[in-house]
Scaffold this motif. Sequence first.
Motif, short mmCIF file in Angstrom:
data_model
loop_
_atom_site.label_atom_id
_atom_site.label_comp_id
_atom_site.label_asym_id
_atom_site.label_seq_id
_atom_site.Cartn_x
_atom_site.Cartn_y
_atom_site.Cartn_z
N SER A 65 -4.80 7.05 -1.31
CA SER A 65 -4.20 5.75 -1.04
C SER A 65 -4.31 4.85 -2.26
O SER A 65 -5.32 4.84 -2.96
N GLY A 66 -3.26 4.08 -2.49
CA GLY A 66 -3.24 3.15 -3.61
C GLY A 66 -2.44 1.91 -3.30
O GLY A 66 -1.88 1.76 -2.20
N THR A 67 -2.38 1.02 -4.27
CA THR A 67 -1.69 -0.26 -4.08
C THR A 67 -0.76 -0.54 -5.26
O THR A 67 -1.18 -0.44 -6.42
N LEU A 68 0.45 -0.91 -4.95
CA LEU A 68 1.40 -1.40 -5.94
C LEU A 68 1.43 -2.92 -5.85
O LEU A 68 1.73 -3.48 -4.80
N GLU B 112 0.85 -1.19 0.00
CA GLU B 112 0.00 0.00 0.00
C GLU B 112 0.88 1.24 0.00
O GLU B 112 1.77 1.37 0.84
N ILE B 113 0.63 2.12 -0.95
CA ILE B 113 1.44 3.34 -1.08
C ILE B 113 0.49 4.54 -1.11
O ILE B 113 -0.32 4.69 -2.03
N SER B 114 0.58 5.38 -0.11
CA SER B 114 -0.23 6.60 -0.04
C SER B 114 0.61 7.79 -0.47
O SER B 114 1.83 7.76 -0.44
N PHE B 115 -0.06 8.86 -0.87
CA PHE B 115 0.62 10.08 -1.25
C PHE B 115 -0.26 11.27 -0.90
O PHE B 115 -1.48 11.11 -0.69
N HIS C 106 4.89 11.44 -8.84
CA HIS C 106 6.10 11.92 -8.18
C HIS C 106 6.39 11.14 -6.90
O HIS C 106 7.55 10.94 -6.53
N SER C 107 5.34 10.67 -6.24
CA SER C 107 5.52 9.86 -5.04
C SER C 107 6.21 8.55 -5.37
O SER C 107 7.15 8.13 -4.68
N SER D 85 -9.15 6.95 0.23
CA SER D 85 -8.63 8.29 -0.11
C SER D 85 -9.49 9.39 0.51
O SER D 85 -10.71 9.31 0.52
N GLU D 86 -8.82 10.41 0.99
CA GLU D 86 -9.49 11.54 1.61
C GLU D 86 -10.06 12.49 0.56
O GLU D 86 -9.81 12.34 -0.63
N GLY D 87 -10.78 13.51 1.04
CA GLY D 87 -11.28 14.55 0.18
C GLY D 87 -12.70 14.29 -0.30
O GLY D 87 -13.28 13.24 -0.05
N LYS D 88 -13.23 15.26 -1.01
CA LYS D 88 -14.56 15.16 -1.59
C LYS D 88 -14.41 14.72 -3.04
O LYS D 88 -13.59 15.24 -3.78
N TYR D 89 -15.20 13.74 -3.43
CA TYR D 89 -15.10 13.22 -4.80
C TYR D 89 -15.27 14.35 -5.81
O TYR D 89 -16.19 15.16 -5.72
N ASN D 90 -14.36 14.40 -6.78
CA ASN D 90 -14.41 15.40 -7.85
C ASN D 90 -14.19 14.68 -9.16
O ASN D 90 -13.20 13.96 -9.33
N TYR D 91 -15.12 14.84 -10.08
CA TYR D 91 -15.12 14.00 -11.28
C TYR D 91 -14.56 14.68 -12.52
O TYR D 91 -14.77 14.21 -13.63
N THR D 92 -13.82 15.78 -12.38
CA THR D 92 -13.28 16.46 -13.55
C THR D 92 -11.90 15.93 -13.92
O THR D 92 -11.17 15.39 -13.08
#
Length: 332
Positions: free
Chosen positions: A51-54, A38-41, A124-125, A104-111
């Motif tokens: 948050s994501g997964t490699l 698990e790799i977060s940035f 970059h992470s 993942s944090e934040g409010k979903y944004n679909y743009t």
Amino acid sequence: MKLFHLILLLVINQSTIAQCIFEYEQEITISENLQIEEISFVNKEDNIRLSGTLISPKAEFDKIVMIVPGSGKDTRNSHFILSQEFLNNNIAVYRFDERGVGKSEGKYNYTATSLMTDLIYAFHSLRKMNELSNKKIGILGHSLGGIASIGAYSKECEFDFLIQMATPVENNGAFIKYQARTNTDGFYTVKNKSTSEVVNFIDEISKSVKETDNYKTSKSKANKIMKRMGFRKGNHIVNPLIIDLMKQNHEETYQNSKIPILYIIGTEDRIVSSTNEITALNKMNNSMIDIKVVENVNHWLSEKIAPTKMEKSLYNMNKKAIYEIVNWTLEK
């Protein structure tokens, strides 16, 4: 890109509790030959942690593909069949939960612009991690994810290669007019207006949109156009996603690309025109861009033509399409 009626449903239900996996996604089975990390940035611009997964082979490998899905909510379990094929060929895969989704944090944004910003920080992470310093990192962007990917490349993200899958290429969201003509799920239907009138309406809005305008300004301009053209209905078309797409201008980036790009699309794509986008790419005459057209497949490069809802079967990609993508990647 997901179907527009699904997008609207997701936008309306912004308050829905984030899920770890959606019904159109699937987890990959982690065999003894694979490892998971698990790799977060942090997106420092918006101050949110994603948050994501490699998933990578335990054996030595030299490439990582970051998969960036199209519009609609997606987690790290998207494009599961294609991800598995990369892993089967000793290519690592990184995917992340979109903002406001999964872990993942934040409010979903679909743009596309929002997704591009998150992708920049994700890339970059990975690039800064010592254990990945000798790996080639490329991006596979599908549809809206492809727009975000080419946008990130224009912002000096030094990808080693780029795969654009059913991605709009033409400037100013020109593909939206194609969608209005195909109108596969009725999103572009406006009461008492013909298809040609709706297309002209979209064209007029596109011409009025400026990259520096905020959404409120763009919406105000659109309202004036609606009044002038006699549209009593049609506000649903003038949403933040559409306006943001009309601000996307990446033809020059494709034209000047110095990295290998694979552009792949199906002849039966009802969301992005294979004819229009390939014509635009061919005019650029950039030898770094390889173009592949797969016969009789849709926007997801699978064989279910004109689907009406998102489901797992859409990710059952045509074998030729998988072969083209994976083998091209192995050669880079």
